[in-house]
Scaffold this motif. Structure first.
Motif, PDB file in Angstrom:
ATOM      1  N   ASN A 366       3.427  -0.642  15.277  1.00 49.64           N
ATOM      2  CA  ASN A 366       2.055  -0.782  15.778  1.00 49.64           C
ATOM      3  C   ASN A 366       1.046   0.000  14.948  1.00 49.64           C
ATOM      4  OD1 ASN A 366       3.055   1.568  16.731  1.00 49.64           O
ATOM      5  ND2 ASN A 366       2.165   1.379  18.787  1.00 49.64           N
ATOM      6  N   ALA A 367       1.556   0.939  14.116  1.00 50.62           N
ATOM      7  CA  ALA A 367       0.661   1.636  13.185  1.00 50.62           C
ATOM      8  C   ALA A 367       0.161   0.628  12.148  1.00 50.62           C
ATOM      9  CB  ALA A 367       1.379   2.788  12.510  1.00 50.62           C
ATOM     10  N   TYR A 368       1.061  -0.249  11.685  1.00 48.05           N
ATOM     11  CA  TYR A 368       0.666  -1.296  10.733  1.00 48.05           C
ATOM     12  C   TYR A 368      -0.447  -2.144  11.346  1.00 48.05           C
ATOM     13  CZ  TYR A 368       0.676  -5.811   8.441  1.00 48.05           C
ATOM     14  OH  TYR A 368       0.270  -6.967   7.832  1.00 48.05           O
ATOM     15  N   GLU A 369      -0.234  -2.485  12.591  1.00 51.02           N
ATOM     16  CA  GLU A 369      -1.216  -3.265  13.345  1.00 51.02           C
ATOM     17  C   GLU A 369      -2.590  -2.554  13.310  1.00 51.02           C
ATOM     18  OE1 GLU A 369      -0.047  -6.159  14.225  1.00 51.02           O
ATOM     19  OE2 GLU A 369      -2.058  -6.624  14.956  1.00 51.02           O
ATOM     20  N   THR A 370      -2.558  -1.257  13.577  1.00 49.30           N
ATOM     21  CA  THR A 370      -3.793  -0.471  13.634  1.00 49.30           C
ATOM     22  C   THR A 370      -4.519  -0.429  12.291  1.00 49.30           C
ATOM     23  OG1 THR A 370      -2.680   0.937  15.226  1.00 49.30           O
ATOM     24  CG2 THR A 370      -4.746   1.769  14.342  1.00 49.30           C
ATOM     25  N   VAL A 371      -3.777  -0.130  11.221  1.00 47.13           N
ATOM     26  CA  VAL A 371      -4.469   0.042   9.933  1.00 47.13           C
ATOM     27  C   VAL A 371      -4.980  -1.271   9.347  1.00 47.13           C
ATOM     28  CG1 VAL A 371      -3.324   2.173   9.217  1.00 47.13           C
ATOM     29  CG2 VAL A 371      -2.376  -0.029   8.514  1.00 47.13           C
ATOM     30  N   THR A 372      -4.457  -2.394   9.804  1.00 46.75           N
ATOM     31  CA  THR A 372      -4.926  -3.658   9.234  1.00 46.75           C
ATOM     32  C   THR A 372      -5.943  -4.358  10.127  1.00 46.75           C
ATOM     33  OG1 THR A 372      -2.986  -4.758  10.154  1.00 46.75           O
ATOM     34  CG2 THR A 372      -2.886  -4.134   7.829  1.00 46.75           C
ATOM     35  N   SER A 373      -6.278  -3.733  11.260  1.00 44.79           N
ATOM     36  CA  SER A 373      -7.215  -4.423  12.147  1.00 44.79           C
ATOM     37  C   SER A 373      -8.530  -3.679  12.350  1.00 44.79           C
ATOM     38  CB  SER A 373      -6.553  -4.681  13.504  1.00 44.79           C
ATOM     39  OG  SER A 373      -6.187  -3.461  14.100  1.00 44.79           O
ATOM     40  N   LYS A 374      -8.510  -2.378  12.167  1.00 47.18           N
ATOM     41  CA  LYS A 374      -9.714  -1.621  12.504  1.00 47.18           C
ATOM     42  C   LYS A 374     -10.052  -0.610  11.403  1.00 47.18           C
ATOM     43  CE  LYS A 374     -11.016   1.537  16.168  1.00 47.18           C
ATOM     44  NZ  LYS A 374     -10.334   2.716  15.580  1.00 47.18           N
ATOM     45  N   ARG A 375     -11.334  -0.589  11.012  1.00 46.77           N
ATOM     46  CA  ARG A 375     -11.741   0.339   9.959  1.00 46.77           C
ATOM     47  C   ARG A 375     -11.907   1.756  10.490  1.00 46.77           C
ATOM     48  NH1 ARG A 375     -14.635  -2.180   5.532  1.00 46.77           N
ATOM     49  NH2 ARG A 375     -14.388  -4.416   5.705  1.00 46.77           N
ATOM     50  N   MET A 376     -11.355   2.720   9.757  1.00 41.39           N
ATOM     51  CA  MET A 376     -11.562   4.130  10.130  1.00 41.39           C
ATOM     52  C   MET A 376     -12.538   4.739   9.122  1.00 41.39           C
ATOM     53  SD  MET A 376      -7.567   4.951  10.664  1.00 41.39           S
ATOM     54  CE  MET A 376      -6.544   3.727  11.483  1.00 41.39           C
ATOM     55  N   LYS A 377     -13.192   5.814   9.541  1.00 48.23           N
ATOM     56  CA  LYS A 377     -14.129   6.488   8.641  1.00 48.23           C
ATOM     57  C   LYS A 377     -13.364   7.219   7.552  1.00 48.23           C
ATOM     58  CE  LYS A 377     -18.586   7.575  10.644  1.00 48.23           C
ATOM     59  NZ  LYS A 377     -18.649   6.352  11.411  1.00 48.23           N
ATOM     60  N   LEU A 378     -13.817   7.068   6.322  1.00 49.65           N
ATOM     61  CA  LEU A 378     -13.120   7.715   5.209  1.00 49.65           C
ATOM     62  C   LEU A 378     -13.414   9.211   5.173  1.00 49.65           C
ATOM     63  CD1 LEU A 378     -11.413   7.476   2.609  1.00 49.65           C
ATOM     64  CD2 LEU A 378     -13.545   7.038   1.380  1.00 49.65           C
ATOM     65  N   THR A 379     -12.358  10.000   5.277  1.00 44.64           N
ATOM     66  CA  THR A 379     -12.511  11.455   5.102  1.00 44.64           C
ATOM     67  C   THR A 379     -11.491  11.968   4.064  1.00 44.64           C
ATOM     68  OG1 THR A 379     -10.948  11.944   6.878  1.00 44.64           O
ATOM     69  CG2 THR A 379     -13.273  11.809   7.510  1.00 44.64           C
ATOM     70  N   GLN A 380     -10.370  11.240   3.916  1.00 44.74           N
ATOM     71  CA  GLN A 380      -9.301  11.669   3.005  1.00 44.74           C
ATOM     72  C   GLN A 380      -9.574  11.118   1.601  1.00 44.74           C
ATOM     73  OE1 GLN A 380      -6.981  13.875   4.172  1.00 44.74           O
ATOM     74  NE2 GLN A 380      -8.372  13.761   5.940  1.00 44.74           N
ATOM     75  N   HIS A 381     -10.662  11.653   0.991  1.00 44.38           N
ATOM     76  CA  HIS A 381     -11.142  11.105  -0.273  1.00 44.38           C
ATOM     77  C   HIS A 381     -10.116  11.195  -1.403  1.00 44.38           C
ATOM     78  CE1 HIS A 381     -15.302  10.419   1.053  1.00 44.38           C
ATOM     79  NE2 HIS A 381     -15.126  11.502   1.798  1.00 44.38           N
ATOM     80  N   ASP A 382      -9.375  12.312  -1.472  1.00 45.44           N
ATOM     81  CA  ASP A 382      -8.447  12.491  -2.596  1.00 45.44           C
ATOM     82  C   ASP A 382      -7.270  11.527  -2.508  1.00 45.44           C
ATOM     83  OD1 ASP A 382     -10.115  14.432  -3.598  1.00 45.44           O
ATOM     84  OD2 ASP A 382      -9.083  16.058  -2.534  1.00 45.44           O
ATOM     85  N   CYS A 383      -6.730  11.400  -1.301  1.00 48.20           N
ATOM     86  CA  CYS A 383      -5.625  10.461  -1.077  1.00 48.20           C
ATOM     87  C   CYS A 383      -6.078   9.046  -1.423  1.00 48.20           C
ATOM     88  CB  CYS A 383      -5.181  10.543   0.385  1.00 48.20           C
ATOM     89  SG  CYS A 383      -4.111   9.193   0.921  1.00 48.20           S
ATOM     90  N   TYR A 384      -7.286   8.698  -0.992  1.00 46.11           N
ATOM     91  CA  TYR A 384      -7.828   7.351  -1.221  1.00 46.11           C
ATOM     92  C   TYR A 384      -8.004   7.073  -2.719  1.00 46.11           C
ATOM     93  CZ  TYR A 384     -11.182   3.455  -0.975  1.00 46.11           C
ATOM     94  OH  TYR A 384     -11.829   2.265  -1.131  1.00 46.11           O
ATOM     95  N   LYS A 385      -8.527   8.058  -3.413  1.00 47.41           N
ATOM     96  CA  LYS A 385      -8.719   7.886  -4.860  1.00 47.41           C
ATOM     97  C   LYS A 385      -7.376   7.689  -5.560  1.00 47.41           C
ATOM     98  CE  LYS A 385     -10.952  10.095  -8.852  1.00 47.41           C
ATOM     99  NZ  LYS A 385     -11.901  11.150  -9.272  1.00 47.41           N
ATOM    100  N   ALA A 386      -6.401   8.519  -5.202  1.00 46.35           N
ATOM    101  CA  ALA A 386      -5.080   8.422  -5.837  1.00 46.35           C
ATOM    102  C   ALA A 386      -4.452   7.056  -5.557  1.00 46.35           C
ATOM    103  CB  ALA A 386      -4.175   9.543  -5.327  1.00 46.35           C
ATOM    104  N   ALA A 387      -4.540   6.610  -4.316  1.00 42.45           N
ATOM    105  CA  ALA A 387      -3.893   5.341  -3.945  1.00 42.45           C
ATOM    106  C   ALA A 387      -4.586   4.147  -4.611  1.00 42.45           C
ATOM    107  CB  ALA A 387      -3.898   5.184  -2.431  1.00 42.45           C
ATOM    108  N   THR A 388      -5.908   4.136  -4.605  1.00 40.97           N
ATOM    109  CA  THR A 388      -6.610   2.991  -5.195  1.00 40.97           C
ATOM    110  C   THR A 388      -6.433   2.970  -6.721  1.00 40.97           C
ATOM    111  OG1 THR A 388      -8.656   4.298  -5.072  1.00 40.97           O
ATOM    112  CG2 THR A 388      -8.331   2.616  -3.381  1.00 40.97           C
ATOM    113  N   GLN A 389      -6.388   4.153  -7.336  1.00 40.04           N
ATOM    114  CA  GLN A 389      -6.140   4.198  -8.786  1.00 40.04           C
ATOM    115  C   GLN A 389      -4.731   3.703  -9.103  1.00 40.04           C
ATOM    116  OE1 GLN A 389      -8.198   4.887 -11.543  1.00 40.04           O
ATOM    117  NE2 GLN A 389      -9.672   4.537  -9.924  1.00 40.04           N
ATOM    118  N   HIS A 390      -3.799   4.005  -8.215  1.00 38.47           N
ATOM    119  CA  HIS A 390      -2.426   3.553  -8.424  1.00 38.47           C
ATOM    120  C   HIS A 390      -2.348   2.023  -8.301  1.00 38.47           C
ATOM    121  CE1 HIS A 390       1.625   4.810  -9.188  1.00 38.47           C
ATOM    122  NE2 HIS A 390       2.096   4.050  -8.202  1.00 38.47           N
TER     123      HIS A 390
END
Ligand code: NAG
Ligand code: NAG
Ligand code: NAG
Length: 441
Positions: A366-390
């Motif tokens: 159900n976590a998969y369900e959550t992350v693909t259905s609802k937008r959360m506010k971005l606060t984890q900028h470093d993790c996001y940058k690393a993942a999108t660059q990857h």
């Protein structure tokens, strides 16, 4: 001279000095179009139009820095070579535009160096022009292109919200401006500033959309077979053209733009009192009081054709193929292109979904369900940058608008607490099997 006379004498010199400096306050501007290619015509034409506004209002070219790929004027699809327009009835906006940074020099790194006035680092790159503004000067920044959660795209690379925020903070500390205004047109452009830009560093900003929604292209031109403008951008610029901006406040321009940009939520950020108390001319002109000839309102009804950024490519192809007879070679060719585009969109969508699914493999369905259905506010900028660059490295160019459109799911993976390691592992898992795809953007 008596001592008291001396003091008065010295005091008056100091006063004259202060008045002189304030009168010498200059206006500076940085204009950036973050895309290239004919189907993205509108971003560079927006920037050219913005330049014409600043130029008309008296900011000298030496104080305007333009970053745009500059492939449109000569593009083989341009039926009016050397001419770029930003409205169906519009005049050429390309004439006179400075060519400071073009082609491969339009990068996030160069943009940051320009803002920070790093002249040394820009030596030999483009015109080498950088912001040389100081504590008495006003700065206007306008950016237009594709965006996603917490980033905006450049022809080469992307600029992350956290890096822009850091640059702005540095400009403040180094007294690179007295007051600054930032306008951003991009999908999810609110996410570049939301929760980041403070209200006490003399910066007022508006964006085309909030942190979660698309921005919109408008003015489809049948002759050029592309969209000429973006809704928020042409709305603020046509307001600047039509209004007496020596009397109109930034807040009023925001209100007009908000009202006319009726498909997304135009937002304001930062020091809102600055917006309410300062006139547009103080940022889009040389701060003179002489009124410019107003251009009059353009026909706004023509904007009824606005389309979400993510649908622009398909919309252009549909318009083009409607011109040809069924079974004609041209039409079949365009239908193939349309089918490829749809396929691309599906592959990207499935890839991001698979990454999310694999990242959650350990019994958290159900976590998969959550992350693909609802937008959360971005606060984890470093993790996001690393993942999108990857993803950029392993899967496909993230500047592709279908990829950008799905990156909020990656942001969610970070927000829900997954480690970069886990996300990167999922990315490897999905994209090593597929191989890196070469999608245009
Ligand atoms: C522009 O003019 C206003 C009003 O005269 C003044 O308060 C402001 O400091 C000026 N800005 C710049 C950048 O010179
Ligand atoms: C954004 O910049 C401000 C300073 O202008 C700083 O206080 C804040 O911590 C920064 N936010 C992030 C997430 O880096
Ligand atoms: C937005 O405004 C345009 C005119 O500028 C109009 O044609 C269109 O119907 C409006 N759309 C919505 C959703 O209100």
């Amino acid at each position: 001279m008596l001592l008291s006379q001396h003091i008065i004498f010295i005091a008056s010199i100091v006063l004259i000095g202060a008045v002189g400096r304030s009168a010498a306050g200059q206006n500076w501007a940085v204009l950036v179009a973050g895309s290239n290619g004919w189907y993205n015509y509108r971003h560079q034409s927006d920037v050219c139009h913005a330049y014409q506004i600043l130029h008309k209002n008296g900011i000298p070219d030496s104080n305007i820095i333009v970053m745009m790929y500059d492939d449109l004027a000569k593009d083989k699809q341009n039926p009016t070579k050397g001419v770029i327009i930003n409205h169906p009835d519009g005049q050429d906006v390309y004439k006179g535009v400075p060519h400071d940074y073009t082609g491969k020099t339009v990068t996030p790194k160069n943009f940051i160096n320009v803002l920070l006035g790093k002249k040394d680092l820009m030596k030999g790159v483009g015109s080498g022009k950088v912001l040389e503004s100081g504590p008495d000067d006003n700065v206007f920044i306008y950016f237009t292109d594709h965006g996603a959660t917490g980033l905006v795209a450049f022809p080469t690379g992307v600029l992350y919200a956290k890096d822009l925020n850091k640059t702005i903070a540095e400009m403040h500390t180094e007294k690179k401006y007295k007051e600054m205004v930032i306008y951003i047109e991009a999908c999810e452009s609110g996410s570049m500033l939301e929760g980041l830009l403070p209200d006490n560093i003399n910066i007022y900003a508006t964006t085309a959309s909030n942190a979660e929604e698309s921005s919109y292209a408008c003015y489809y031109d049948a002759k050029r077979e592309t969209y000429l403008g973006d809704l928020y951008s042409v709305n603020w610029m046509e307001d600047s053209d039509a209004e007496d901006i020596t009397k109109e406040t930034l807040f009023k321009q925001f209100q007009v733009t908000q009202q006319t940009t009726n498909l997304s939520h135009v937002m304001q950020y930062g020091d809102l009192t600055l917006g309410a108390s300062h006139n547009v001319i103080e940022f889009q002109g040389a701060n003179k009081t002489n009124k410019q000839q107003s251009a009059g309102r353009m026909n706004t009804l023509l904007k009824g054709d606005a389309v979400a950024t993510v649908d622009v490519r398909q919309s252009i192809l549909s318009h083009r193929l409607a011109k040809f007879a069924v079974n004609s070679i041209e039409r079949m060719q365009l239908e193939r292109e349309l089918a490829q585009t749809t396929e691309q969109r599906e592959i990207i969508s499935k890839t991001i979904d698979s990454i999310a699914q694999i990242a959650f493999q350990v019994n958290r369905a159900n976590a998969y369900e959550t992350v693909t259905s609802k937008r959360m506010k971005l606060t984890q900028h470093d993790c996001y940058k690393a993942a999108t660059q990857h993803i950029h490295e392993k899967c496909f160019d993230i500047q592709n608008e279908y990829a950008l459109n799905k990156l909020w799911i990656v942001a969610n993976l970070c927000e829900i607490g997954l480690q970069s390691f886990t996300i990167n592992h999922a990315i490897d898992n999905v994209c090593d099997a597929l191989g890196r795809q070469n999608f245009q953007y």
